[in-house]
Design an enzyme around this catalytic site. Sequence first.
Site, PDB file in Angstrom:
ATOM      1  CG  PHE A   5     -51.693   6.670 -25.580  1.00  0.00           C
ATOM      2  CD1 PHE A   5     -53.063   6.494 -25.631  1.00  0.00           C
ATOM      3  CD2 PHE A   5     -50.875   5.638 -26.033  1.00  0.00           C
ATOM      4  CE1 PHE A   5     -53.611   5.313 -26.132  1.00  0.00           C
ATOM      5  CE2 PHE A   5     -51.409   4.462 -26.533  1.00  0.00           C
ATOM      6  CZ  PHE A   5     -52.787   4.295 -26.588  1.00  0.00           C
ATOM      7  CB  THR A  61     -50.402   4.114 -30.158  1.00  0.00           C
ATOM      8  OG1 THR A  61     -50.918   3.341 -31.244  1.00  0.00           O
ATOM      9  CG2 THR A  61     -51.328   5.302 -29.928  1.00  0.00           C
TER      10      THR A  61
END
Length: 285
Positions: free
Chosen positions: A181, A179
């Site tokens: 961010f 992921t």
Amino acid sequence: MTTSPSSPRRRIAYQGEPGANSHLVCQQHYPDWESVACASFEDVFAAVESGDTDLAMIPIDNSIAGRVADIHHFLPTSDLHIVAEKFLRIQFALMVTPGTDVSTLRTVHSHVHALGQCRGVIRELGLKAVVSGDTAGAAREVAEAQDPTQAAIAPPLAAEIYGLEILRNDIEDEDHNTTRFIVLSRDFEQASSDAGQIVTTFIFNVRNLPAALYKALGGFATNGVNMTKLESYMVGGHFTATQFLAEVDGHPDDPGVRNALEELAFFTTEVKVLGVYPADAFRNN
């Protein structure tokens, strides 16, 4: 950023409960800061905008699930700015109340994305998937239930926080599950043009003209600028009004990027730079 012993501890907001991946990435990159849990993305944005926290850590893309749609809704209307990006290799564990044997399990609880990313172990154990609002929240609920038929899928940090026992680590189906961010701030802190690899993120609305998008993006190609992201979504529910979020390699002061942004302005109704920040080293892996 650092603080002196006499200065107040700085705060960074994230969405989710303690033990979530967003909490973990805050701890990794801002270990001396107070991580502040928020129930929703809207609450995270509000925390920074109000001054309750200094920064926010927000997931924007996942290598399996794609973009985080809510963020693309909030970014254009927010007054916050992107000041950094961080990448987190997502690792999930199957956790239960201490002493629970795998043979007693019947259900597994987690966020819908986590359940979708761990289908293999769920199928292997013959468990029924139950959707929770958050991975760490699922761990907390299992800990509170003290039910030997229930398990949770969450980051290992959640097991530590809620006193659960990990039966299996690294249960995600894909080992590239990552992921991205972004770190948001009230202040527009633009990275220096000589700070190494730079990412520029901006939004724009194209004029309602034939081939407007093609012409708007042509300047990036002719100026040799690499565009790494282009996302579109409607504005105000109108099918004829489309807004784009784009990211390019380079700094607005670089001749190529500067010329491309100038050409972009000819074919758009608005261009808003959301952030100019150092590229995370993960991009070169």
